[in-house]
Design a protein around this motif. Structure first.
Motif, PDB file in Angstrom:
ATOM      1  N   ALA A   4       0.825  -1.199   0.000  1.00 48.67           N
ATOM      2  CA  ALA A   4       0.000   0.000   0.000  1.00 48.67           C
ATOM      3  C   ALA A   4       0.859   1.249   0.000  1.00 48.67           C
ATOM      4  N   LYS A   5       0.360   2.288  -0.670  1.00 48.44           N
ATOM      5  CA  LYS A   5       1.057   3.571  -0.670  1.00 48.44           C
ATOM      6  C   LYS A   5       0.900   4.192   0.715  1.00 48.44           C
ATOM      7  N   VAL A   6       2.012   4.517   1.330  1.00 48.39           N
ATOM      8  CA  VAL A   6       1.992   5.033   2.696  1.00 48.39           C
ATOM      9  C   VAL A   6       1.881   6.549   2.695  1.00 48.39           C
ATOM     10  N   ASP A   7       0.962   7.082   3.512  1.00 42.88           N
ATOM     11  CA  ASP A   7       0.783   8.528   3.627  1.00 42.88           C
ATOM     12  C   ASP A   7       1.693   9.144   4.673  1.00 42.88           C
ATOM     13  N   MET A   8       1.988   8.392   5.724  1.00 37.56           N
ATOM     14  CA  MET A   8       2.884   8.898   6.754  1.00 37.56           C
ATOM     15  C   MET A   8       3.659   7.758   7.399  1.00 37.56           C
ATOM     16  N   LYS A   9       4.832   8.083   7.907  1.00 37.31           N
ATOM     17  CA  LYS A   9       5.708   7.093   8.519  1.00 37.31           C
ATOM     18  C   LYS A   9       5.719   7.262  10.033  1.00 37.31           C
ATOM     19  N   VAL A  10       5.448   6.163  10.724  1.00 41.58           N
ATOM     20  CA  VAL A  10       5.439   6.144  12.194  1.00 41.58           C
ATOM     21  C   VAL A  10       6.460   5.122  12.666  1.00 41.58           C
ATOM     22  N   VAL A  11       7.283   5.490  13.640  1.00 37.79           N
ATOM     23  CA  VAL A  11       8.278   4.569  14.179  1.00 37.79           C
ATOM     24  C   VAL A  11       8.064   4.395  15.674  1.00 37.79           C
ATOM     25  N   LEU A  12       8.254   3.176  16.158  1.00 32.59           N
ATOM     26  CA  LEU A  12       8.184   2.894  17.586  1.00 32.59           C
ATOM     27  C   LEU A  12       9.592   2.657  18.109  1.00 32.59           C
ATOM     28  N   LEU A  13       9.937   3.370  19.173  1.00 32.79           N
ATOM     29  CA  LEU A  13      11.262   3.268  19.776  1.00 32.79           C
ATOM     30  C   LEU A  13      11.113   3.042  21.279  1.00 32.79           C
ATOM     31  N   GLY A  14      12.082   2.310  21.848  1.00 31.22           N
ATOM     32  CA  GLY A  14      12.046   2.062  23.285  1.00 31.22           C
ATOM     33  C   GLY A  14      12.829   0.820  23.643  1.00 31.22           C
ATOM     34  N   SER A  15      12.980   0.594  24.928  1.00 28.52           N
ATOM     35  CA  SER A  15      13.734  -0.558  25.410  1.00 28.52           C
ATOM     36  C   SER A  15      13.048  -1.877  25.044  1.00 28.52           C
ATOM     37  N   SER A  16      13.800  -2.952  25.164  1.00 29.28           N
ATOM     38  CA  SER A  16      13.225  -4.289  24.956  1.00 29.28           C
ATOM     39  C   SER A  16      12.158  -4.558  26.015  1.00 29.28           C
ATOM     40  N   TYR A  17      11.175  -5.337  25.630  1.00 27.42           N
ATOM     41  CA  TYR A  17      10.110  -5.775  26.539  1.00 27.42           C
ATOM     42  C   TYR A  17       9.235  -4.631  27.050  1.00 27.42           C
ATOM     43  N   THR A  18       9.163  -3.553  26.282  1.00 26.37           N
ATOM     44  CA  THR A  18       8.230  -2.488  26.646  1.00 26.37           C
ATOM     45  C   THR A  18       6.885  -2.663  25.937  1.00 26.37           C
ATOM     46  N   GLY A  19       6.757  -3.699  25.146  1.00 32.08           N
ATOM     47  CA  GLY A  19       5.474  -3.981  24.504  1.00 32.08           C
ATOM     48  C   GLY A  19       5.250  -3.287  23.174  1.00 32.08           C
ATOM     49  N   LYS A  20       6.318  -2.871  22.513  1.00 31.85           N
ATOM     50  CA  LYS A  20       6.172  -2.183  21.220  1.00 31.85           C
ATOM     51  C   LYS A  20       5.498  -3.083  20.184  1.00 31.85           C
ATOM     52  N   SER A  21       5.979  -4.313  20.080  1.00 28.93           N
ATOM     53  CA  SER A  21       5.430  -5.241  19.077  1.00 28.93           C
ATOM     54  C   SER A  21       3.975  -5.587  19.377  1.00 28.93           C
ATOM     55  N   CYS A  22       3.652  -5.722  20.663  1.00 32.20           N
ATOM     56  CA  CYS A  22       2.264  -6.009  21.045  1.00 32.20           C
ATOM     57  C   CYS A  22       1.359  -4.836  20.692  1.00 32.20           C
ATOM     58  N   LEU A  23       1.873  -3.632  20.851  1.00 34.41           N
ATOM     59  CA  LEU A  23       1.104  -2.432  20.518  1.00 34.41           C
ATOM     60  C   LEU A  23       0.800  -2.400  19.024  1.00 34.41           C
ATOM     61  N   VAL A  24       1.816  -2.680  18.204  1.00 29.97           N
ATOM     62  CA  VAL A  24       1.637  -2.695  16.751  1.00 29.97           C
ATOM     63  C   VAL A  24       0.693  -3.822  16.340  1.00 29.97           C
ATOM     64  N   ASN A  25       0.872  -4.991  16.933  1.00 30.06           N
ATOM     65  CA  ASN A  25       0.034  -6.142  16.606  1.00 30.06           C
ATOM     66  C   ASN A  25      -1.429  -5.869  16.934  1.00 30.06           C
ATOM     67  N   ARG A  26      -1.657  -5.213  18.057  1.00 28.08           N
ATOM     68  CA  ARG A  26      -3.037  -4.888  18.439  1.00 28.08           C
ATOM     69  C   ARG A  26      -3.633  -3.885  17.454  1.00 28.08           C
ATOM     70  N   PHE A  27      -2.846  -2.901  17.047  1.00 33.46           N
ATOM     71  CA  PHE A  27      -3.346  -1.884  16.121  1.00 33.46           C
ATOM     72  C   PHE A  27      -3.577  -2.449  14.719  1.00 33.46           C
ATOM     73  N   VAL A  28      -2.581  -3.149  14.197  1.00 29.41           N
ATOM     74  CA  VAL A  28      -2.641  -3.617  12.810  1.00 29.41           C
ATOM     75  C   VAL A  28      -3.543  -4.841  12.654  1.00 29.41           C
ATOM     76  N   ASN A  29      -3.367  -5.826  13.526  1.00 31.99           N
ATOM     77  CA  ASN A  29      -4.089  -7.099  13.378  1.00 31.99           C
ATOM     78  C   ASN A  29      -5.245  -7.274  14.346  1.00 31.99           C
ATOM     79  N   GLU A  30      -5.396  -6.330  15.271  1.00 31.41           N
ATOM     80  CA  GLU A  30      -6.466  -6.363  16.278  1.00 31.41           C
ATOM     81  C   GLU A  30      -6.420  -7.628  17.114  1.00 31.41           C
ATOM     82  N   THR A  31      -5.193  -8.078  17.428  1.00 37.34           N
ATOM     83  CA  THR A  31      -5.012  -9.262  18.268  1.00 37.34           C
ATOM     84  C   THR A  31      -3.925  -8.979  19.317  1.00 37.34           C
ATOM     85  N   PHE A  32      -3.853  -9.867  20.315  1.00 31.25           N
ATOM     86  CA  PHE A  32      -2.823  -9.744  21.346  1.00 31.25           C
ATOM     87  C   PHE A  32      -2.201 -11.112  21.580  1.00 31.25           C
ATOM     88  N   ASP A  33      -0.878 -11.138  21.615  1.00 32.77           N
ATOM     89  CA  ASP A  33      -0.151 -12.380  21.823  1.00 32.77           C
ATOM     90  C   ASP A  33       1.007 -12.116  22.779  1.00 32.77           C
TER      91      ASP A  33
END
Length: 209
Positions: A4-33
């Motif tokens: 898909a053509k992207v309109d804006m770029k968003v980056v997540l930064l932070g220490s390990s185990y702060t839940g960045k991937s879970c946050l993205v997964n919840r937003f993009v896929n609407e799931t939690f693991d």
């Protein structure tokens, strides 16, 4: 990776185990693991969201690794980002302290990137764990770097969509303002050019008398 053509770029930064991937997964896929695989380097995903008034926007989201050995690589991922979500675990002070490092990096390398200081895992407060940093301290720090603040829980799906929607709306608003300023500047240039041309015509007529 989405095509898909992207309109804006968003980056997540932070220490390990702060839940960045879970946050993205919840937003993009609407799931939690809880056992989601730790990010190596960075992972990209994209999602189209409605921002109101029948408008849509495609967010390209870069989830970066939090391990120190990948810090030197992170610059290539946050380069030209429009927004940065700086994550910290609400129960871990060290992760909040590290967040300041990323804010400094962005200020030095991408000063136009908007920052969103984001607490993760706030559901842990419901089961008796304590805040590592007071909300007042976070607010005071966010003010010094002109950042918005959010408290989220990927597990409970709390404030996740609201965070990304706010980011998209802020970007859209800034774009509109920039377009208005651009049009105003172009109109001013046209007026100046027209005035110069008229003056030139007057000089030519005067010379021919």
């Amino acid at each position: 990776m989405s095509s898909a053509k992207v309109d804006m770029k968003v980056v997540l930064l932070g220490s390990s185990y702060t839940g960045k991937s879970c946050l993205v997964n919840r937003f993009v896929n609407e799931t939690f693991d809880e056992k989601i695989q730790e990010t190596v380097g960075a992972a990209f995903s994209a999602k189209t969201i409605d921002i109101g008034n029948e408008q849509q926007m495609v967010l390209g989201v870069w989830d970066t690794a939090g391990q120190e050995r990948f810090e030197s690589m992170s610059k290539m991922y946050y380069r030209k980002s429009n927004a940065a979500i700086l994550c910290y675990d609400v129960t871990q002070k060290e992760s909040f302290d590290k967040l300041k490092f990323w804010a400094k990096q962005l200020n030095e390398n991408e000063p136009s990137c908007r920052i969103y200081v984001t607490a993760t895992k706030v559901d842990l407060l419901e089961v008796g764990q304590k805040r590592a940093v007071t909300l007042e301290t976070v607010e005071d720090y966010a003010e010094t770097i002109e950042a918005s603040i959010f408290e989220t829980s990927a597990k409970k799906n709390f404030n996740v969509n609201e965070l990304f929607l706010k980011i998209a709306k802020d970007f859209n608003k800034i774009n509109k303002i920039n377009k208005i300023h651009k049009n105003e500047n172009e109109n001013m240039k046209k007026k100046k050019t027209k005035k110069l041309n008229l003056n030139e015509e007057k000089r030519k007529k005067h010379c021919c008398k």
